[in-house]
Design a protein around this motif. Structure first.
Motif, PDB file in Angstrom:
ATOM      1  N   SER A 242       0.646  -1.226  -0.076  1.00 58.63           N
ATOM      2  CA  SER A 242       0.015   0.103   0.020  1.00 58.63           C
ATOM      3  C   SER A 242       0.750   1.144   0.005  1.00 58.63           C
ATOM      4  O   SER A 242       2.022   1.237   0.523  1.00 58.63           O
ATOM      5  N   SER A 243       0.302   2.282  -0.627  1.00 57.16           N
ATOM      6  CA  SER A 243       1.089   3.714  -0.565  1.00 57.16           C
ATOM      7  C   SER A 243       0.218   4.560   0.029  1.00 57.16           C
ATOM      8  O   SER A 243      -1.030   4.649   0.097  1.00 57.16           O
ATOM      9  N   ILE A 244       0.875   5.125   1.271  1.00 57.41           N
ATOM     10  CA  ILE A 244       0.120   6.136   2.012  1.00 57.41           C
ATOM     11  C   ILE A 244       0.409   7.392   1.678  1.00 57.41           C
ATOM     12  O   ILE A 244       1.671   7.823   1.842  1.00 57.41           O
ATOM     13  N   PRO A 245      -0.482   8.202   1.172  1.00 55.58           N
ATOM     14  CA  PRO A 245      -0.002   9.801   0.715  1.00 55.58           C
ATOM     15  C   PRO A 245       0.187  10.458   2.298  1.00 55.58           C
ATOM     16  O   PRO A 245      -0.578  10.900   3.104  1.00 55.58           O
ATOM     17  N   THR A 246       1.532  11.088   2.004  1.00 50.31           N
ATOM     18  CA  THR A 246       1.757  11.984   3.382  1.00 50.31           C
ATOM     19  C   THR A 246       3.076  12.494   3.073  1.00 50.31           C
ATOM     20  O   THR A 246       3.920  12.050   2.239  1.00 50.31           O
ATOM     21  N   THR A 247       3.511  13.744   3.799  1.00 48.22           N
ATOM     22  CA  THR A 247       4.888  14.361   3.561  1.00 48.22           C
ATOM     23  C   THR A 247       5.305  14.413   5.034  1.00 48.22           C
ATOM     24  O   THR A 247       6.210  15.116   5.686  1.00 48.22           O
ATOM     25  N   THR A 248       4.533  13.718   6.081  1.00 45.54           N
ATOM     26  CA  THR A 248       4.952  13.836   7.396  1.00 45.54           C
ATOM     27  C   THR A 248       5.197  12.255   7.938  1.00 45.54           C
ATOM     28  O   THR A 248       4.097  11.707   8.373  1.00 45.54           O
ATOM     29  N   VAL A 249       6.246  11.860   7.710  1.00 46.29           N
ATOM     30  CA  VAL A 249       6.472  10.575   8.478  1.00 46.29           C
ATOM     31  C   VAL A 249       7.680  10.697   9.455  1.00 46.29           C
ATOM     32  O   VAL A 249       8.793  11.209   9.161  1.00 46.29           O
ATOM     33  N   ILE A 250       7.350  10.083  10.549  1.00 43.98           N
ATOM     34  CA  ILE A 250       8.428  10.284  11.767  1.00 43.98           C
ATOM     35  C   ILE A 250       8.957   8.837  12.004  1.00 43.98           C
ATOM     36  O   ILE A 250       8.379   7.729  12.327  1.00 43.98           O
ATOM     37  N   TRP A 251      10.326   8.612  11.859  1.00 45.80           N
ATOM     38  CA  TRP A 251      10.941   7.317  11.919  1.00 45.80           C
ATOM     39  C   TRP A 251      11.609   7.163  13.446  1.00 45.80           C
ATOM     40  O   TRP A 251      12.344   7.986  13.519  1.00 45.80           O
ATOM     41  N   THR A 252      11.030   6.115  14.214  1.00 44.34           N
ATOM     42  CA  THR A 252      11.500   5.783  15.273  1.00 44.34           C
ATOM     43  C   THR A 252      11.770   4.328  15.620  1.00 44.34           C
ATOM     44  O   THR A 252      12.045   3.830  16.785  1.00 44.34           O
ATOM     45  N   ALA A 253      11.565   3.600  14.545  1.00 43.39           N
ATOM     46  CA  ALA A 253      11.829   2.256  14.423  1.00 43.39           C
ATOM     47  C   ALA A 253      12.996   1.649  14.598  1.00 43.39           C
ATOM     48  O   ALA A 253      13.092   0.491  14.769  1.00 43.39           O
ATOM     49  N   GLY A 254      14.343   2.299  14.170  1.00 40.41           N
ATOM     50  CA  GLY A 254      15.370   1.771  14.292  1.00 40.41           C
ATOM     51  C   GLY A 254      16.492   2.316  14.990  1.00 40.41           C
ATOM     52  O   GLY A 254      16.797   3.564  14.601  1.00 40.41           O
ATOM     53  N   VAL A 255      17.569   1.896  15.775  1.00 40.78           N
ATOM     54  CA  VAL A 255      18.696   2.362  16.200  1.00 40.78           C
ATOM     55  C   VAL A 255      19.668   1.327  15.992  1.00 40.78           C
ATOM     56  O   VAL A 255      19.574   0.129  15.934  1.00 40.78           O
ATOM     57  N   THR A 256      21.013   1.629  15.883  1.00 35.96           N
ATOM     58  CA  THR A 256      21.952   0.646  15.940  1.00 35.96           C
ATOM     59  C   THR A 256      23.288   1.446  16.555  1.00 35.96           C
ATOM     60  O   THR A 256      23.432   2.528  16.982  1.00 35.96           O
ATOM     61  N   ASN A 257      24.300   0.352  17.208  1.00 34.33           N
ATOM     62  CA  ASN A 257      25.138   0.860  17.804  1.00 34.33           C
ATOM     63  C   ASN A 257      26.248   2.055  17.233  1.00 34.33           C
ATOM     64  O   ASN A 257      26.334   1.905  15.860  1.00 34.33           O
ATOM     65  N   ASN A 258      26.679   2.851  17.956  1.00 37.19           N
ATOM     66  CA  ASN A 258      27.575   3.736  17.450  1.00 37.19           C
ATOM     67  C   ASN A 258      28.731   3.130  16.296  1.00 37.19           C
ATOM     68  O   ASN A 258      29.359   2.230  16.804  1.00 37.19           O
ATOM     69  N   PRO A 259      28.831   3.558  15.224  1.00 37.43           N
ATOM     70  CA  PRO A 259      29.842   3.051  14.058  1.00 37.43           C
ATOM     71  C   PRO A 259      31.588   3.091  14.655  1.00 37.43           C
ATOM     72  O   PRO A 259      32.366   2.412  14.445  1.00 37.43           O
TER      73      PRO A 259
END
Length: 400
Positions: A242-259
């Protein structure tokens, strides 16, 4: 106050988050060590309050100048970004070319955002991991509503605590912005919370997950589980087929260790955490703590505070000629606010949600600030963290 001496153990702490600051404050009490703290930021970020900053709170509520936290303590502060570790010379090399020597090194760099290689997210999504990101997000909301009204959809990606806290605060905040800019407050708001797993808060008890889900739905938020993000474009988010029409996406789903750790040859686990021994040592005279270390509750602010206290105590003991004590994990209290005056809480075997959880959330935040400040300063910071107002964010705000 401890006396600085050339005969003392020189401790270099890299990272100005919960773990690094706590270790520095604890070590400053010892007469056997000299302490230097290095951070690429001049401000400490109080992550539990960033969702509030992103939904109308003041920036001063979620950040404190590191110099203010260290005032009155025997700690030297260096603002610089660590890039390399020279084990032979026992030095940290910074991006601007400084060579910082140590006898004992404490690494507490925290996590970084992980987009999992999903196309478009780095360019088009918003984040709330820093006050700067939160303000950029708020500015977008104000400008968009002032120009033509609310977005077709507001999409928060990530069914963990940060995503839930943000989603829960958005309905009230968006209504306030609409009122401030003269937009129709009865216009529909379509807020979606997207999670790739089958449930929200998969690590929490089922009772908590269900209560949070019910609360979000009661606030008018559409929850999409088993929904994997495939791509983001300038005006849409592709979720599954599905395609959700939006210009406002807030990404909180992923972190990883400091490189830094991978780049400098630390031994990593399959969780991308640094392998540490029973004393939180990754190598001789090198400690790794908080989000970076492979411990049971890594990733939680209270865990980083606990780690900083334990590591600082052992460094001080060794410097004084005493034996260290083994690290014992401590399960943190989990409090997840969802909208005004409501929170879900896990405290050992106790679980609760609703107004009681909301009240306890206030108490836990106050204790959190007191972990780094004395009671008068902690109380003042706690009060600032609860204040509303966008005066410092956007010239478009009607209540500036």
């Amino acid at each position: 106050m401890p006396i600085m001496s050339s005969n003392n153990t020189n401790v270099l702490i890299v990272g100005g988050g919960f773990g690094g600051i706590k270790a520095a404050l604890e070590l400053s009490k010892s007469s056997h060590v000299n302490v230097t703290l290095v951070s690429d930021h001049g401000h400490f970020r109080y992550y539990p309050a960033l969702y509030h900053t992103a939904t109308g709170g003041r920036r001063t509520g979620s950040r404190i100048a590191i110099s203010e936290l260290l005032a009155g303590h025997h700690v030297q502060f260096v603002r610089a970004r660590a890039t390399k570790l020279d084990r032979e010379k026992k030095e940290i090399i910074t991006e601007d070319g400084q060579h910082l020597a140590y006898d004992v090194l404490v690494m507490a760099l925290g996590n970084v955002t992980n987009y999992f290689g999903i196309k478009g997210l780095p360019e088009y999504s918003y984040g709330i991991k820093t006050t700067e990101e939160a303000e950029r997000f708020k500015k977008h909301l104000h400008e968009q509503i002032a120009a033509g009204g609310p977005d077709q959809n507001y999409v928060v990606v990530g069914g963990g605590p940060t995503g839930i806290e943000l989603a829960g605060g958005l309905p009230e905040y968006l209504k306030r912005i609409m009122k401030n800019h003269g937009a129709k407050t009865d216009a529909p708001l379509n807020i979606k919370l997207v999670e790739a797993l089958p449930t929200l808060l998969p690590r929490s008890p089922k009772k908590i997950s269900e209560a949070v889900t019910k609360r979000l739905e009661g606030l008018g938020i559409t929850i999409m589980t088993n929904a994997a993000v495939k791509e983001q474009t300038a005006d849409s988010l592709i979720v599954g087929d599905s395609s959700i029409p939006t210009t406002t996406v807030i990404w909180t789903a992923g972190v990883t260790n400091n490189p830094f750790f991978q780049d400098n040859g630390f031994k990593m686990t399959d969780r991308h955490k640094v392998e540490v021994n029973e004393f939180m040592q990754a190598e001789e005279n090198i400690y790794v703590l908080g989000d970076n270390a492979n411990t049971p509750f890594s990733g939680m602010a209270q865990t980083a505070l606990h780690d900083g206290e334990v590591v600082a105590g052992n460094i001080a003991r060794i410097a004084a000629g005493k034996a260290p004590v083994a690290y014992k994990p401590k399960k943190p209290i989990s409090v997840i606010p969802v909208g005004r005056n409501w929170a879900a809480l896990e405290w050992g075997s106790i679980t609760t949600s609703g107004l009681v959880g909301g009240f306890l959330h206030l108490f836990v935040d106050l204790i959190g600030f007191h972990d780094l400040q004395n009671w008068p300063k902690a109380t003042g910071q706690w009060m600032r963290s609860k204040k509303e107002g966008d005066q410092e964010v956007c010239a478009l705000c009607a209540d500036k």
